[in-house]
Design a protein around this motif. Sequence first.
Motif, PDB file in Angstrom:
ATOM      1  N   TYR A 143      34.460  11.153  32.341  1.00 36.76           N
ATOM      2  CA  TYR A 143      33.923  12.383  31.745  1.00 36.76           C
ATOM      3  C   TYR A 143      33.664  13.435  32.822  1.00 36.76           C
ATOM      4  O   TYR A 143      32.574  13.515  33.398  1.00 36.76           O
ATOM      5  CB  TYR A 143      32.624  12.089  30.992  1.00 36.76           C
ATOM      6  CG  TYR A 143      32.831  11.384  29.673  1.00 36.76           C
ATOM      7  CD1 TYR A 143      33.304  12.074  28.560  1.00 36.76           C
ATOM      8  CD2 TYR A 143      32.576  10.031  29.542  1.00 36.76           C
ATOM      9  CE1 TYR A 143      33.511  11.433  27.355  1.00 36.76           C
ATOM     10  CE2 TYR A 143      32.779   9.377  28.334  1.00 36.76           C
ATOM     11  CZ  TYR A 143      33.241  10.080  27.246  1.00 36.76           C
ATOM     12  OH  TYR A 143      33.445   9.444  26.052  1.00 36.76           O
ATOM     13  N   CYS A 144      34.668  14.241  33.137  1.00 38.70           N
ATOM     14  CA  CYS A 144      34.505  15.345  34.079  1.00 38.70           C
ATOM     15  C   CYS A 144      35.675  16.302  33.891  1.00 38.70           C
ATOM     16  O   CYS A 144      36.581  16.045  33.092  1.00 38.70           O
ATOM     17  CB  CYS A 144      34.417  14.849  35.522  1.00 38.70           C
ATOM     18  SG  CYS A 144      35.812  13.842  36.029  1.00 38.70           S
ATOM     19  N   HIS A 145      35.669  17.411  34.605  1.00 35.69           N
ATOM     20  CA  HIS A 145      36.724  18.406  34.469  1.00 35.69           C
ATOM     21  C   HIS A 145      38.043  17.884  35.035  1.00 35.69           C
ATOM     22  O   HIS A 145      38.081  17.146  36.025  1.00 35.69           O
ATOM     23  CB  HIS A 145      36.335  19.704  35.178  1.00 35.69           C
ATOM     24  CG  HIS A 145      35.145  20.379  34.556  1.00 35.69           C
ATOM     25  ND1 HIS A 145      35.169  20.876  33.275  1.00 35.69           N
ATOM     26  CD2 HIS A 145      33.901  20.612  35.042  1.00 35.69           C
ATOM     27  CE1 HIS A 145      33.995  21.408  32.991  1.00 35.69           C
ATOM     28  NE2 HIS A 145      33.205  21.260  34.039  1.00 35.69           N
ATOM     29  N   ALA A 169      39.863  -0.977  28.975  1.00 37.76           N
ATOM     30  CA  ALA A 169      39.381   0.224  29.653  1.00 37.76           C
ATOM     31  C   ALA A 169      39.575   1.427  28.740  1.00 37.76           C
ATOM     32  O   ALA A 169      40.582   1.532  28.040  1.00 37.76           O
ATOM     33  CB  ALA A 169      40.122   0.438  30.972  1.00 37.76           C
ATOM     34  N   ALA A 170      38.588   2.329  28.748  1.00 33.66           N
ATOM     35  CA  ALA A 170      38.673   3.552  27.960  1.00 33.66           C
ATOM     36  C   ALA A 170      38.434   4.740  28.889  1.00 33.66           C
ATOM     37  O   ALA A 170      37.368   4.839  29.493  1.00 33.66           O
ATOM     38  CB  ALA A 170      37.646   3.536  26.828  1.00 33.66           C
ATOM     39  N   VAL A 171      39.428   5.618  29.026  1.00 30.01           N
ATOM     40  CA  VAL A 171      39.319   6.784  29.907  1.00 30.01           C
ATOM     41  C   VAL A 171      39.460   8.043  29.068  1.00 30.01           C
ATOM     42  O   VAL A 171      40.351   8.143  28.217  1.00 30.01           O
ATOM     43  CB  VAL A 171      40.407   6.764  31.008  1.00 30.01           C
ATOM     44  CG1 VAL A 171      40.224   7.942  31.954  1.00 30.01           C
ATOM     45  CG2 VAL A 171      40.355   5.450  31.787  1.00 30.01           C
ATOM     46  N   TRP A 172      38.575   8.998  29.313  1.00 30.11           N
ATOM     47  CA  TRP A 172      38.565  10.240  28.536  1.00 30.11           C
ATOM     48  C   TRP A 172      39.905  10.969  28.696  1.00 30.11           C
ATOM     49  O   TRP A 172      40.271  11.377  29.812  1.00 30.11           O
ATOM     50  CB  TRP A 172      37.412  11.114  29.015  1.00 30.11           C
ATOM     51  CG  TRP A 172      37.057  12.224  28.086  1.00 30.11           C
ATOM     52  CD1 TRP A 172      36.845  12.148  26.746  1.00 30.11           C
ATOM     53  CD2 TRP A 172      36.833  13.595  28.446  1.00 30.11           C
ATOM     54  NE1 TRP A 172      36.515  13.368  26.239  1.00 30.11           N
ATOM     55  CE2 TRP A 172      36.503  14.286  27.261  1.00 30.11           C
ATOM     56  CE3 TRP A 172      36.897  14.300  29.648  1.00 30.11           C
ATOM     57  CZ2 TRP A 172      36.222  15.640  27.244  1.00 30.11           C
ATOM     58  CZ3 TRP A 172      36.612  15.642  29.636  1.00 30.11           C
ATOM     59  CH2 TRP A 172      36.286  16.319  28.447  1.00 30.11           C
ATOM     60  N   PRO A 173      40.669  11.158  27.624  1.00 24.52           N
ATOM     61  CA  PRO A 173      42.040  11.689  27.724  1.00 24.52           C
ATOM     62  C   PRO A 173      42.199  13.046  28.398  1.00 24.52           C
ATOM     63  O   PRO A 173      43.170  13.248  29.134  1.00 24.52           O
ATOM     64  CB  PRO A 173      42.494  11.747  26.257  1.00 24.52           C
ATOM     65  CG  PRO A 173      41.666  10.728  25.558  1.00 24.52           C
ATOM     66  CD  PRO A 173      40.329  10.758  26.241  1.00 24.52           C
ATOM     67  N   PRO A 452      31.520  12.140  41.483  1.00 27.09           N
ATOM     68  CA  PRO A 452      31.738  13.567  41.711  1.00 27.09           C
ATOM     69  C   PRO A 452      31.181  14.408  40.576  1.00 27.09           C
ATOM     70  O   PRO A 452      31.288  14.030  39.417  1.00 27.09           O
ATOM     71  CB  PRO A 452      33.269  13.681  41.774  1.00 27.09           C
ATOM     72  CG  PRO A 452      33.778  12.517  41.003  1.00 27.09           C
ATOM     73  CD  PRO A 452      32.785  11.425  41.213  1.00 27.09           C
ATOM     74  N   ARG A 453      30.572  15.492  40.901  1.00 24.80           N
ATOM     75  CA  ARG A 453      30.020  16.403  39.901  1.00 24.80           C
ATOM     76  C   ARG A 453      30.597  17.801  40.116  1.00 24.80           C
ATOM     77  O   ARG A 453      30.810  18.240  41.233  1.00 24.80           O
ATOM     78  CB  ARG A 453      28.503  16.474  39.997  1.00 24.80           C
ATOM     79  CG  ARG A 453      27.812  15.139  39.781  1.00 24.80           C
ATOM     80  CD  ARG A 453      27.950  14.677  38.337  1.00 24.80           C
ATOM     81  NE  ARG A 453      27.266  13.419  38.122  1.00 24.80           N
ATOM     82  CZ  ARG A 453      27.394  12.699  37.038  1.00 24.80           C
ATOM     83  NH1 ARG A 453      28.200  13.091  36.079  1.00 24.80           N
ATOM     84  NH2 ARG A 453      26.717  11.579  36.892  1.00 24.80           N
ATOM     85  N   SER A 454      30.808  18.496  39.012  1.00 19.81           N
ATOM     86  CA  SER A 454      31.339  19.851  39.094  1.00 19.81           C
ATOM     87  C   SER A 454      30.189  20.827  39.335  1.00 19.81           C
ATOM     88  O   SER A 454      29.183  20.780  38.657  1.00 19.81           O
ATOM     89  CB  SER A 454      32.048  20.221  37.794  1.00 19.81           C
ATOM     90  OG  SER A 454      32.418  21.566  37.787  1.00 19.81           O
ATOM     91  N   GLY A 456      29.707  24.814  39.484  1.00 23.12           N
ATOM     92  CA  GLY A 456      30.334  26.121  39.330  1.00 23.12           C
ATOM     93  C   GLY A 456      31.794  26.011  38.979  1.00 23.12           C
ATOM     94  O   GLY A 456      32.282  24.991  38.508  1.00 23.12           O
ATOM     95  N   ASN A 457      32.550  27.074  39.240  1.00 23.10           N
ATOM     96  CA  ASN A 457      33.986  27.107  38.943  1.00 23.10           C
ATOM     97  C   ASN A 457      34.774  26.701  40.166  1.00 23.10           C
ATOM     98  O   ASN A 457      35.070  27.518  41.020  1.00 23.10           O
ATOM     99  CB  ASN A 457      34.385  28.510  38.467  1.00 23.10           C
ATOM    100  CG  ASN A 457      33.695  28.901  37.192  1.00 23.10           C
ATOM    101  OD1 ASN A 457      33.599  28.083  36.280  1.00 23.10           O
ATOM    102  ND2 ASN A 457      33.195  30.123  37.116  1.00 23.10           N
ATOM    103  N   LEU A 458      35.079  25.410  40.258  1.00 18.76           N
ATOM    104  CA  LEU A 458      35.864  24.944  41.392  1.00 18.76           C
ATOM    105  C   LEU A 458      37.331  25.313  41.186  1.00 18.76           C
ATOM    106  O   LEU A 458      37.844  25.251  40.074  1.00 18.76           O
ATOM    107  CB  LEU A 458      35.729  23.419  41.516  1.00 18.76           C
ATOM    108  CG  LEU A 458      34.310  22.899  41.770  1.00 18.76           C
ATOM    109  CD1 LEU A 458      34.362  21.378  41.828  1.00 18.76           C
ATOM    110  CD2 LEU A 458      33.743  23.456  43.050  1.00 18.76           C
ATOM    111  N   PRO A 459      38.022  25.691  42.260  1.00 11.99           N
ATOM    112  CA  PRO A 459      39.432  26.004  42.110  1.00 11.99           C
ATOM    113  C   PRO A 459      40.241  24.737  41.846  1.00 11.99           C
ATOM    114  O   PRO A 459      39.830  23.661  42.252  1.00 11.99           O
ATOM    115  CB  PRO A 459      39.787  26.590  43.490  1.00 11.99           C
ATOM    116  CG  PRO A 459      38.799  25.987  44.417  1.00 11.99           C
ATOM    117  CD  PRO A 459      37.533  25.820  43.627  1.00 11.99           C
TER     118      PRO A 459
END
Length: 462
Positions: A143-145, A169-173, A452-454, A456-459
Amino acid sequence: LGSTVCFSEHCLKKFREVLKEKYKTIAALNKVWETRYSSFAEVMPKQLDELKSKENLAPWLDHKLFMAATFAWGQFRSHLTDLVKYNPHARMGASGTQSPGYGYDWVQYMKHCQVMSYYSGIQVKLIHDFGGKEIRAGKWGGYCHAHIDAEPYIYDPMWEGLLRGANMAAVWPPIMTNGDGTPLRNFFHAARSLKELTGGIGKMWLSADRKAEIAILYSQSSLFTAIATFGRSEWLNTQNSWLKLLDDMKYDCRFLDYEKVEKNGIPAEYKVVILPAAVAISDAQAQKLEEFVKRGGTLIADFAPGRYDGHGKRRNSPVMNKLFAPYDGPIDIAYTQLPKLGGKFKVAEKGMPVIQEKRYGKGRTVNFNFAFSDYHFIQLGGAGGEMATSKSADAQVQLAIRNIVKKQLERSGVKPDMTVLDSKGRELPCMAMVRWDKSTGTVALYKTPAIPRSKGNLPPPS
């Protein structure tokens, strides 16, 4: 009334049939419910705020148990019966499930589920302990960008899941592919991890067995009693705390299905049974627990064991009084300074000693008379529970609790699977488990990585 309550003619008809099977006679129901019905056709459940006293929850709690079982059956089994007509190999289950509550009685749930993609908390262990090797289940992750290199966050739930019993295993598509279907680098992280999990040590771990000498009673009646009295979070945090406590001390354990305990008793392989906030214990369960202690087992309660019966009615049980000292006062959980134990603890029954021990038959019982709920707290958040927040008690209090419990387990002949120390000789907080292939043990150590966490707007990555 809420999504977990139904007073329709169909549900009431079925509820009354269940009550008749359980109580046999209307006189028996009237005695427990403290009512004057002349037949089961007249019986009506009550809502919590309609009860005259919290000393007798039966007209509410019996209905809650029925509705939880009905919810599980209606969500899965009622559809699966038709589905297998068209596909005999079909499996049915759920995604994004929650911790025990009004609609989640995991004993009932796991009667009907064959596949499950879950979040965090106590449900993880309940699913695997009650589902066994037949279920296909695993933890959601990723669950991340999409532009974040989420390798640790993809690996972490997969490997942690494997060690805790997952075989799926379940990974967010959305983090796996672009809009046109082309794979992102996270897709290759997941593929590489899956390859590792299905070969070598991962494959061995999937097929190996567990050897646990400690069992934990799962009691839905106790959960509902807690909801009506000292609170659901206290009950949930107690379950999570016991699991984390045993994890930290490197003891394996299994949850016991409350229905199977009533019917079959405690399996012979267990030396210790833990009653975590098990404030409501049926007469049949009490009898099986007595048999367990008589033959040499150790029964450990944190507080107020079996002060209510399985219907949620306060009582002095002759059987439970043989195992633990009786107490007629209220369950009033409050912080109390206990210098000998090294800090503040949530004492549950005022005037009763802390750490009461009793010999019975060939075994013994222990009642700590304080709640363990602060040891480790887990709260599910996000849109549907996909994010988990956890925190633990003060390190000194945690150490005191570990020492107290470890002493009792060692006296019962139960030893930890291993001891893990850091370079300074201190206990290392990590997941450490053993799985057995016949007589050969394989050890797995795992430390959760930084996620890892997002910000702001990472490039997007180059």
